[in-house]
Design a protein around this motif. Structure first.
Motif, mmCIF file in Angstrom:
data_model
loop_
_atom_site.group_PDB
_atom_site.id
_atom_site.type_symbol
_atom_site.label_atom_id
_atom_site.label_comp_id
_atom_site.label_asym_id
_atom_site.label_seq_id
_atom_site.Cartn_x
_atom_site.Cartn_y
_atom_site.Cartn_z
ATOM 1 N N ARG A 34 0.839 -1.213 0.000
ATOM 2 C CA ARG A 34 0.000 0.000 0.000
ATOM 3 C C ARG A 34 0.866 1.252 0.000
ATOM 4 N NH1 ARG A 34 -3.123 -2.867 3.960
ATOM 5 N NH2 ARG A 34 -2.281 -1.508 5.563
ATOM 6 N N GLN A 37 2.188 1.894 -3.445
ATOM 7 C CA GLN A 37 1.150 2.483 -4.289
ATOM 8 C C GLN A 37 1.011 3.972 -4.002
ATOM 9 O OE1 GLN A 37 -2.223 0.030 -3.325
ATOM 10 N NE2 GLN A 37 -1.804 -1.415 -4.984
ATOM 11 N N LYS A 38 1.064 4.336 -2.735
ATOM 12 C CA LYS A 38 0.941 5.748 -2.370
ATOM 13 C C LYS A 38 2.132 6.552 -2.886
ATOM 14 C CE LYS A 38 -1.871 4.848 1.690
ATOM 15 N NZ LYS A 38 -1.969 4.887 3.148
#
Length: 94
Positions: A34, A37-38
C-alpha cells in the motif's frame, strides 16, 4: 509542497518499520504494498518519473506482444522479486 509530500512518505515508512511486530510478516508485506502504491501516486502527482531498472524495456515489449508470462519471468530476473510481486508489477504495467 513537494517537501511536505516527501515528508509524508517518510513518516509512512517510519510507521511501517516501528509499529509492526516481526511475527506479522504478511501484514507488513500488505502495508508495504500500500505504501508503494501511495509513493507511486505521489510521484505521478508531482510529475516525477521513477528511475527505470536497466532491461525493463524488454518487459514492456513482451507485454505489448501479449506474452505476460514471459514478461513476468524477465521481470523476476531483473528485480529478484518473487512470483506474486512480479505478477502484480506486470499487471500494473499492462
Amino acid at each position: 509542497m513537494e517537501f511536505v509530500l516527501l515528508s509524508a512518505v517518510l513518516v509512512l515508512v517510519a510507521q511501517l518499520s516501528l509499529s509492526s511486530p516481526s511475527g506479522k510478516l504478511v501484514s507488513v508485506e500488505r502495508r508495504l504494498a500500500r505504501l508503494e502504491q501511495k509513493v507511486d501516486l505521489l510521484l505521478n502527482h508531482l510529475g516525477v518519473e521513477a528511475p527505470q531498472i536497466p532491461g525493463m524495456e524488454r518487459v514492456h515489449e513482451l507485454i505489448v506482444q501479449g506474452k505476460k508470462i514471459e514478461a513476468i519471468k524477465v521481470y523476476r530476473q531483473l528485480t529478484g522479486e518473487g512470483l506474486k510481486e512480479s505478477k502484480d508489477a506486470v499487471k500494473r504495467m499492462s
